[in-house]
Structures are given as structure tokens and as C-alpha cells.
Write a protein that holds these residues in place. Structure first.
Motif, PDB file in Angstrom:
ATOM      1  N   TRP A 470       0.828  -1.201   0.000  1.00  0.00           N
ATOM      2  CA  TRP A 470       0.000   0.000   0.000  1.00  0.00           C
ATOM      3  C   TRP A 470       0.867   1.257   0.000  1.00  0.00           C
ATOM      4  CZ3 TRP A 470      -4.729  -0.586  -1.505  1.00  0.00           C
ATOM      5  CH2 TRP A 470      -5.368  -1.813  -1.283  1.00  0.00           C
ATOM      6  N   ARG A 471       1.933   1.226   0.774  1.00  0.00           N
ATOM      7  CA  ARG A 471       2.845   2.379   0.766  1.00  0.00           C
ATOM      8  C   ARG A 471       3.503   2.520  -0.603  1.00  0.00           C
ATOM      9  NH1 ARG A 471       5.855   3.534   6.468  1.00  0.00           N
ATOM     10  NH2 ARG A 471       4.295   2.663   7.875  1.00  0.00           N
ATOM     11  N   ALA A 472       3.867   1.400  -1.182  1.00  0.00           N
ATOM     12  CA  ALA A 472       4.479   1.442  -2.514  1.00  0.00           C
ATOM     13  C   ALA A 472       3.512   2.072  -3.511  1.00  0.00           C
ATOM     14  CB  ALA A 472       4.861   0.030  -2.954  1.00  0.00           C
ATOM     15  N   GLU A 473       2.258   1.662  -3.460  1.00  0.00           N
ATOM     16  CA  GLU A 473       1.268   2.222  -4.381  1.00  0.00           C
ATOM     17  C   GLU A 473       1.170   3.741  -4.215  1.00  0.00           C
ATOM     18  OE1 GLU A 473      -3.500   1.955  -5.512  1.00  0.00           O
ATOM     19  OE2 GLU A 473      -2.674   0.676  -3.916  1.00  0.00           O
ATOM     20  N   GLY A 474       1.181   4.199  -2.964  1.00  0.00           N
ATOM     21  CA  GLY A 474       1.110   5.633  -2.714  1.00  0.00           C
ATOM     22  C   GLY A 474       2.275   6.393  -3.326  1.00  0.00           C
ATOM     23  N   ARG A 475       3.474   5.834  -3.185  1.00  0.00           N
ATOM     24  CA  ARG A 475       4.654   6.510  -3.736  1.00  0.00           C
ATOM     25  C   ARG A 475       4.653   6.473  -5.269  1.00  0.00           C
ATOM     26  NH1 ARG A 475       5.770   9.961  -1.635  1.00  0.00           N
ATOM     27  NH2 ARG A 475       8.034  10.094  -1.725  1.00  0.00           N
ATOM     28  N   PHE A 476       4.219   5.344  -5.845  1.00  0.00           N
ATOM     29  CA  PHE A 476       4.168   5.258  -7.305  1.00  0.00           C
ATOM     30  C   PHE A 476       3.124   6.233  -7.869  1.00  0.00           C
ATOM     31  CE2 PHE A 476       5.662   0.628  -6.810  1.00  0.00           C
ATOM     32  CZ  PHE A 476       6.987   0.998  -6.953  1.00  0.00           C
ATOM     33  N   SER A 477       1.983   6.335  -7.182  1.00  0.00           N
ATOM     34  CA  SER A 477       0.949   7.279  -7.636  1.00  0.00           C
ATOM     35  C   SER A 477       1.469   8.709  -7.572  1.00  0.00           C
ATOM     36  CB  SER A 477      -0.316   7.137  -6.780  1.00  0.00           C
ATOM     37  OG  SER A 477      -0.885   5.856  -6.943  1.00  0.00           O
ATOM     38  N   GLU A 478       2.172   9.023  -6.485  1.00  0.00           N
ATOM     39  CA  GLU A 478       2.750  10.362  -6.364  1.00  0.00           C
ATOM     40  C   GLU A 478       3.789  10.604  -7.463  1.00  0.00           C
ATOM     41  OE1 GLU A 478       5.555  13.020  -3.379  1.00  0.00           O
ATOM     42  OE2 GLU A 478       4.512  11.271  -2.565  1.00  0.00           O
ATOM     43  N   ALA A 492       6.642   9.162 -15.850  1.00  0.00           N
ATOM     44  CA  ALA A 492       5.224   8.906 -15.560  1.00  0.00           C
ATOM     45  C   ALA A 492       4.840   7.488 -15.976  1.00  0.00           C
ATOM     46  CB  ALA A 492       4.352   9.933 -16.281  1.00  0.00           C
ATOM     47  N   THR A 493       5.355   7.041 -17.117  1.00  0.00           N
ATOM     48  CA  THR A 493       5.030   5.693 -17.592  1.00  0.00           C
ATOM     49  C   THR A 493       5.743   4.632 -16.761  1.00  0.00           C
ATOM     50  OG1 THR A 493       4.791   6.641 -19.803  1.00  0.00           O
ATOM     51  CG2 THR A 493       4.903   4.255 -19.649  1.00  0.00           C
ATOM     52  N   GLU A 494       6.967   4.914 -16.331  1.00  0.00           N
ATOM     53  CA  GLU A 494       7.658   3.980 -15.438  1.00  0.00           C
ATOM     54  C   GLU A 494       6.898   3.834 -14.122  1.00  0.00           C
ATOM     55  OE1 GLU A 494      11.624   5.426 -15.054  1.00  0.00           O
ATOM     56  OE2 GLU A 494      12.301   4.577 -16.958  1.00  0.00           O
ATOM     57  N   ALA A 495       6.335   4.942 -13.627  1.00  0.00           N
ATOM     58  CA  ALA A 495       5.536   4.874 -12.402  1.00  0.00           C
ATOM     59  C   ALA A 495       4.270   4.048 -12.632  1.00  0.00           C
ATOM     60  CB  ALA A 495       5.182   6.283 -11.937  1.00  0.00           C
ATOM     61  N   LEU A 496       3.660   4.193 -13.812  1.00  0.00           N
ATOM     62  CA  LEU A 496       2.478   3.402 -14.147  1.00  0.00           C
ATOM     63  C   LEU A 496       2.823   1.915 -14.172  1.00  0.00           C
ATOM     64  CD1 LEU A 496      -0.519   3.656 -15.041  1.00  0.00           C
ATOM     65  CD2 LEU A 496       0.315   3.632 -17.399  1.00  0.00           C
ATOM     66  N   LEU A 497       3.960   1.575 -14.763  1.00  0.00           N
ATOM     67  CA  LEU A 497       4.421   0.183 -14.781  1.00  0.00           C
ATOM     68  C   LEU A 497       4.603  -0.342 -13.359  1.00  0.00           C
ATOM     69  CD1 LEU A 497       5.554  -2.177 -16.608  1.00  0.00           C
ATOM     70  CD2 LEU A 497       7.804  -1.185 -16.173  1.00  0.00           C
ATOM     71  N   SER A 498       5.169   0.472 -12.493  1.00  0.00           N
ATOM     72  CA  SER A 498       5.378   0.056 -11.108  1.00  0.00           C
ATOM     73  C   SER A 498       4.048  -0.123 -10.365  1.00  0.00           C
ATOM     74  CB  SER A 498       6.255   1.088 -10.386  1.00  0.00           C
ATOM     75  OG  SER A 498       7.545   1.131 -10.969  1.00  0.00           O
ATOM     76  N   LEU A 499       3.068   0.697 -10.685  1.00  0.00           N
ATOM     77  CA  LEU A 499       1.729   0.496 -10.105  1.00  0.00           C
ATOM     78  C   LEU A 499       1.168  -0.864 -10.517  1.00  0.00           C
ATOM     79  CD1 LEU A 499       0.093   4.023 -10.545  1.00  0.00           C
ATOM     80  CD2 LEU A 499       0.338   2.773  -8.384  1.00  0.00           C
ATOM     81  N   ALA A 500       1.372  -1.215 -11.782  1.00  0.00           N
ATOM     82  CA  ALA A 500       0.897  -2.526 -12.247  1.00  0.00           C
ATOM     83  C   ALA A 500       1.581  -3.651 -11.478  1.00  0.00           C
ATOM     84  CB  ALA A 500       1.166  -2.666 -13.744  1.00  0.00           C
TER      85      ALA A 500
END
Length: 742
Positions: A470-478, A492-500
Motif C-alpha cells: 500500500w505504501r508502494a502504491e502511494g509513492r508510485f501514484s505520487e 510517468a510511464t515507469e511509475a504506471l508500470l510500477s503500479l501494475a
């Protein structure tokens, strides 16, 4: 020849001058040629030389450089015959200027030195000053900054002696250029201001514009962006009043650089394109090269790699055609990053190295460390983590030697690379310390905000490794939001990949699938083959979660091909792991073993302990399916040892141990079950007890219960002996689970 013929020659010379002033170049050329012939036949070599000098000027305006060189050579010979040494020197200087324009620097230097001897013989301080000024320009073009500065200082002294205020100001402005390139900004600013004062006093408004542009460049290079914008705006305002198109272009290009630094990419693009058009119209090759280089940097940020590559390559060709070294380092740095993103790692490495070697010719204080970071990124992608670490350390040493605000910015760039490397190597305490250092640097200055998305992204990777999804998701979204805010589409796309990846880690397969699909689409737009491969792999991992083995194998093979083409070892290892898992579940045990073996070798080569642990865990699955319990137990024990090694690097163990270990409940459960099947109950209990002590019993009980439910205790396909053995194993497993609960 009669007096009347001489009179006609003078008349033709005047007609040529009038035509030249009216812009009638063909008529002027005809008149000057006729006058030259008449003067030569009359033995008036001085006026024949004057006619030929003016003809050369016309030829220059027509861009007939070779013809102009011939004309200046003839004029020089005429003046020599007429015993006019000062005119001969002027023609020789003009020859030198054209040879320098053609990038024939040795020939230009020879001409300047010949002119210098003539001026020296005639004791012409003004002429000698012009020679030294030209030699300064020549050495600056060669990239010899110190030698150029010496010539400019000699020119200043000569012009002072000659009482030539404006040419002295020209020399001071040029001296300011050398100090700016040497990052001696105080001396550069003083030189520009002295030149500006003289230009304004002498009403040389064009010179004043050029001096203001130099002052604006200093502000830009010191990140005094508001002051830079004001000065570039003043450059444009004054240039418009003068109808000075090159001054307008210089101001527009400066405003484009300011806009880029302020993350205003569309504004930067429009301003740079305006400047490019003027430079092209005015045939100003140096200005065009600088505009193309900046456009390449803008389009690199926008993710338009094809445009960026074309523009930077053209800039480099122009610098080469001009034999001009200042400016090439920035262009090479940009080109190297383009090549790296496109997966052309060998050429990228060569170009980063070339940029580093040329860095002393750049006013960009960050360039040397950024070139090293680029090289480090290439080695990290190739799985050469030790070499990447050494390059990052070298960059850190350079960063520490800078002044603020460059020092903290460079240190943040380095710390973020080092943190990523430490995460991959399983050094989580070190990664946390480097993230804290980077955070402190990023928060120290407003312009450091550009590093904010990368900081959030790497922090998210740290939490994901810890199992804090959950913390990871928060940081990736930010990270994604901040990257979009400053127009960094790749981040931005690398962050989207990390969210996935985070959704996949939480087994949210539908969300992961949709996000991987969108990430793949965006990576395709950004021409990023490694990103495309990573998104393809993610889609394959979702298919594995959905038990669609054949489709997963197909996607894994596509991802693996891309990773191999782009020399991405970490991606290859992860893909081979997923491919082996899909093959094992598709009952292709031999092929699965080959994939796991390759993945293990790559993880070991890179020094990635958690990846190696995962590979050993999956290898154990093949061995168990083949009934090779002892070998499987050995693999599982080694996998646990690797996990324990990383656990011991956790900062604040009381806070982070439990979430980290919960990710490995299946590993400990499988190891315990394997020991139980080998009748090593004491070893099985010890394994489970060590896990419970660190992470609690919940996840472990779920794993054991799921395994219990998978054990068949009846059916026609089982013998009585197998049924009895399974019932005995089930009984012992239930007791083991009760022990865990207690």
C-alpha cells in the motif's frame, strides 16, 4: 593607358559600390571585375586590389566562398606589388576569416600569423589587436579555452593602446565567453558588463545586445532563471527596435532554455523553433547548431526520440563542419541518452564517454557527473552492478566538488541511482540511507523539484521490495502525478508500470492487466523498447496468475526477445523465471528447468540475492515434481539463506521485518513440507518457528492449509500404498499447523 581610361576605371569602381549598396550584386560584381582589369592594365595595383576586395565581398554575400578566397588572394598580391602592407594584411586577415568559416583552422591560423607579422612591421596596434582577436576566436573554436583567453587579453591591451574602444569591448565580450565556459562566472560577468558599458557609451546598440545576451547566459547557467528570463526578454526588445534578427533569435533561444529548465516544454519548443527558423534564414550555422541541440533536449524530455535524434545528430554534424568543439559535449550527452533509451547501448556508452571527455568545454557544471551516471545506467542495465557502482561513486566524488545549487542537485541524482542499485543488490539499509540523502537534497532547492518524481519512484521500489504494497502504491501514484506535472512522460510511464507490479503483488489481476496494457501503449509512444518488454512481461505474469499457460509462454518469449536485443539482464532474468513457471505448470518440466537454470545464472551474475532466491524456489518445484526431495530441500534451504541475508540489512527491523518476511511464507512453508516428507520433522518445526518469530503465523497457516487441501486421499489413480502415505502426511501436516497456531 590614358588618363581617360583611369577615369573610366574609377567610374566603374564607383558604380560597383553604388550597386552593392543597393543590393544589386550581379551588377556590382560586373563593375568591380571591369574596374580591376582596367586598374591592373594601368599598373594601379592598389586600386586593382581595392576592386578585387570589393568583388570578394560580393562573392561572400552570394555564398561563393571558394571564389571569394581566390579574390582575396589576388587582392593580397596586388597590394604586395603596390607596397601597401596594411592593405595586404587586411586581405590576408579576410582570407583567414574565410578559411576559419570553412573549418580549415590551420590555414586560417597561417593567414592570421602572416597578417600579424605585417601589422607588427608597421607598428599597427589596431591591426595586431585584430589578429589576436581572430586567433582567440580560432582557439575557442578548437576548444582551447585558456589559450583563447590569453589571446583576448592581448587583444584588449592592443586595442587600448590604439584607442579603439568598440573593438576593445568586442575583445572583452569574447574574453567573457571564455570565463563563462570555464565556469568562472564572476570574471565573465565583469567582462560582459564592461563591454556593455562601452557599447552603450559608444551607441553600438548591436554590441550591447550581444553583451546582454552573455549576461543572460550566465544567469541561465547559474540557475538564476528569473533574471535570465528578464535579460533574454530585454535582448529581444532591443533587437526588435534594431530589426536585429540574430539578436531576436539569440533571445528566443535563451527563453527556450529557461522554459525547459522551468518544465514548460511547449513554450520551450515554440521559442526554440522560432530561433531555428531565423538562424536558417540568416545562414548562421553556429546559432542553428545551438538551436538544434536545444530542440533535441526538449524532444528527449517529451519522449519524441526520433525527432530528438535527428535534431541532435544534425547539431553535431554542424559543429563538426564548423570544427567547433564548445557545444559538442552537451549534444553528445543528449544523443547518448537517446541511444540508451532506444537500446543501442554500445553506441550510447561510446557517446557518454565522448561527452565526458569534452566536458571541460561546457559551462554546464552537471555535465561531467551526468555523463558518468549515464555510463553507470548502461552497466546496470547490462547487469554489471559492480562497474555501475564504481561509476556512481566517481560521479559522487565530482558532485561533492561542485558549488550550490549544483552540488545538492548532482548529489541527489547520484544518491537515487545508488539507492536503486542497493535495492537490486539486497542492501536495504544502505538504500534507505541513500534515499534519505536524496530526499534532503531534493528538498533543498526549488529547481530540484524535477528530481521529485524519481525520488518517489525509487522510494516506491524500496517499499515494494519490503512487501509494503500500500505504501508502494502511494509513492508510485505520487511519482506519476509529479512526473505528469513537470512533463516527464517517461518517468510517468515507469511509475504506471510500477503500479501494475504492485497490483500484481497483491493478486489484483484485472487491475494489473489493464495497467500493464496502458503502460505498454505509452512505452510504444515513447519508443522505449525496454519499457515495452517490461510491460509485456507483466502481462505474461498476469496470465500465469490466471493459469493461461500457453498464452503466458508466448508473451514471455516476446518479452525475452526484446530484453535480449537491448542487453537488459535484469529483465531477462525475471522473464526466464516467469517463463519457467509457465512451462512447469504446462507440464514442460525439462524446458522449465532450463529456464530456471538460466534465470539463476543471470541473478548470480548480477549479484541479486532476492532474484536468486526466487529462482532456487522455482527450481525446487521442478525437483519436487520429479520426486528428488533431497535436492529440492537443498535448493529451498539456500533460497531461505539468501532471504535471511537481505532481511539482516533492513533498517528498523522491528518495523520492517514482518512485512518483508510475509512475502516468503510460501518459501518457508514449502521448505518445511519438504523436510516433513523427508521425515525431518524437527527441521520442519525449526523452520516454521523461525518464520513465526519474525512474521507471525497467519500467512504460514494459510500456506499449510492450502497444501493440505491439495493432497489427494482417494481416487482410482492412487494405489492403496499412496493413499496411506498421503493420509499419514496429511495427519502430520495438521499437527504441524496446530503447532504453528500455538
Amino acid at each position: 593607358m590614358t588618363t581617360q581610361d583611369i577615369s573610366v576605371a574609377h567610374q566603374r569602381l564607383r558604380e560597383g559600390v553604388d550597386a552593392l549598396n543597393e543590393g544589386k550584386l550581379d551588377k556590382a560584381a560586373e563593375a568591380f571585375s571591369d574596374a580591376e582589369v582596367r586598374f591592373r592594365l594601368a599598373g594601379d595595383y592598389r586600386h586593382a586590389g581595392d576592386s578585387r576586395m570589393l568583388l570578394a565581398e560580393v562573392q561572400q554575400q552570394n555564398n561563393l566562398i571558394d571564389s571569394a578566397i581566390i579574390s582575396y588572394s589576388r587582392a593580397r598580391n596586388y597590394y604586395r606589388q603596390a607596397e601597401q602592407p596594411l592593405s595586404e594584411a587586411a586581405a590576408t586577415m579576410a582570407l583567414g576569416h574565410l578559411e576559419r568559416q570553412r573549418a580549415h583552422l590551420d590555414l586560417a591560423q597561417q593567414a592570421y600569423e602572416e597578417a600579424g607579422l605585417l601589422y607588427q612591421q608597421q607598428r599597427s596596434a589596431r591591426g595586431q589587436g585584430n589578429v589576436w582577436l581572430a586567433l582567440g576566436h580560432l582557439e575557442l573554436q578548437r576548444g582551447h579555452i585558456s589559450q583563447a583567453a590569453t589571446y583576448y587579453q592581448q587583444a584588449i591591451t592592443a586595442f587600448q593602446e590604439a584607442g579603439e574602444a568598440i573593438t576593445e569591448a568586442d575583445a572583452r565580450r569574447s574574453y567573457g565567453d571564455t570565463r563563462r565556459l570555464a565556469q568562472e562566472f564572476t570574471a565573465a560577468e565583469e567582462a560582459y558588463r564592461q563591454a556593455l558599458a562601452v557599447y552603450e557609451a559608444q551607441r553600438d546598440y548591436y554590441g550591447a545586445v550581444d553583451a546582454l545576451n552573455g549576461l543572460a547566459q550566465i544567469c541561465l547557467e547559474q540557475w538564476r532563471l528569473s533574471e535570465a528570463a528578464d535579460l533574454f526578454g530585454e535582448v529581444i526588445r532591443r533587437s526588435l527596435e534594431l530589426e536585429y534578427e540574430l539578436g531576436q533569435a539569440d533571445g528566443s533561444l535563451g527563453l527556450a532554455a529557461v522554459a525547459l529548465a522551468n518544465n514548460q516544454l511547449e513554450q520551450a519548443l515554440a521559442s526554440a523553433q522560432r530561433a531555428q527558423q531565423v538562424y536558417e534564414d540568416q545562414r548562421n550555422a553556429l546559432g542553428l547548431a545551438q538551436a538544434l541541440r536545444l530542440l533535441g533536449e526538449i524532444n528527449l524530455r517529451r519522449g519524441q526520440l526520433a525527432y530528438a535524434n535527428s535534431q541532435v545528430q544534425r547539431a553535431l554534424r554542424t559543429y563538426q563542419a564548423l570544427a567547433r568543439r564548445p557545444g559538442t559535449a552537451e549534444a553528445q550527452l543528449c544523443l547518448a541518452e537517446i541511444l540508451r533509451r532506444r537500446g543501442q547501448l554500445e553506441r550510447a556508452a561510446e557517446t557518454f564517454s565522448a561527452a565526458q571527455q569534452q566536458a571541460h568545454l561546457s559551462a554546464n557544471a552537471l555535465l561531467p557527473s551526468q555523463a558518468l551516471l549515464g555510463l553507470g545506467d548502461i552497466h546496470r542495465q547490462r547487469g554489471q552492478l559492480a562497474r555501475a557502482h564504481a561509476l556512481y561513486e566517481e560521479a559522487a566524488t565530482l558532485a561533492a566538488q561542485l558549488v550550490e545549487p549544483f552540488r545538492s542537485y548532482a548529489q541527489a541524482e547520484v544518491a537515487l541511482r545508488q539507492a536503486r542499485l542497493a535495492i537490486a543488490r539486497g542492501a536495504l539499509q544502505l538504500a534507505w540511507e541513500q534515499l534519505n540523502q536524496a530526499r534532503s537534497c531534493v528538498e533543498s532547492g526549488p529547481l530540484h523539484a524535477r528530481l521529485g518524481p524519481l525520488l518517489a519512484l525509487v522510494e516506491g521500489e524500496w517499499y515494494l521490495t519490503l512487501g509494503e504494497f500500500w505504501r508502494a502504491e502511494g509513492r508510485f501514484s505520487e511519482a506519476r502525478q509529479r512526473a505528469e506535472a513537470i512533463q516527464e512522460p517517461l518517468l510517468a510511464t515507469e511509475a504506471l508500470l510500477s503500479l501494475a507490479r504492485t497490483y500484481l503483488a497483491r493478486s489484483e489481476l484485472e487491475a494489473a492487466s489493464l495497467t500493464y496494457t496502458e503502460a505498454e501503449r505509452q512505452f510504444q509512444q515513447l519508443e522505449n523498447p525496454v519499457g515495452i518488454a517490461a510491460a509485456t512481461l507483466g502481462s505474461a505474469q498476469v496470465l500465469i496468475g490466471q493459469q493461461r499457460w500457453s498464452e503466458a509462454i508466448e508473451r514471455c518469449e516476446a518479452a525475452l526477445a526484446r530484453f535480449e536485443q537491448n542487453e537488459d539482464l535484469a529483465g531477462q532474468a525475471e522473464t526466464l523465471l516467469a517463463l519457467g513457471l509457465a512451462r512447469r505448470n504446462n507440464e514442460q518440466l525439462s524446458e522449465a528447468w532450463t529456464s530456471f537454470e538460466s534465470a539463476l545464472r543471470l541473478y548470480q551474475q548480477q549479484g541479486q540475492p532476492l532474484g536468486e532466491s526466487d529462482a532456487r524456489y522455482e527450481r525446487a518445484g521442478v525437483l519436487l515434481a520429479q520426486g528428488r526431495l533431497a535436492e529440492a530441500a537443498s535448493e529451498l534451504q539456500e533460497a531461505i539463506r539468501l532471504v535471511e541475508g537481505v532481511r539482516q540489512t533492513l533498517p528498523s527491523p522491528e518495523q520492517w521485518t514482518a512485512p518483508f518476511m510475509r512475502q516468503y511464507a510460501a518459501l518457508y512453508a514449502q521448505a518445511a513440507i519438504t523436510e516433513l516428507r523427508r521425515n525431518q520433522e524437527q527441521q520442519a518445526r525449526a523452520l516454521l518457528a523461525s518464520y513465526v518469530r519474525l512474521a507471525g503465523p497467519h500467512e504460514l497457516q494459510e500456506q499449510l492449509k492450502a497444501y493440505e487441501e491439495s493432497i489427494p486421499t482417494g481416487g482410482e489413480h492412487l494405489s492403496e500404498e499412496a493413499i496411506s502415505a498421503n493420509k499419514d502426511l496429511l495427519k502430520r501436516l495438521r499437527q504441524l499447523r496446530k503447532d504453528v497456531a500455538s
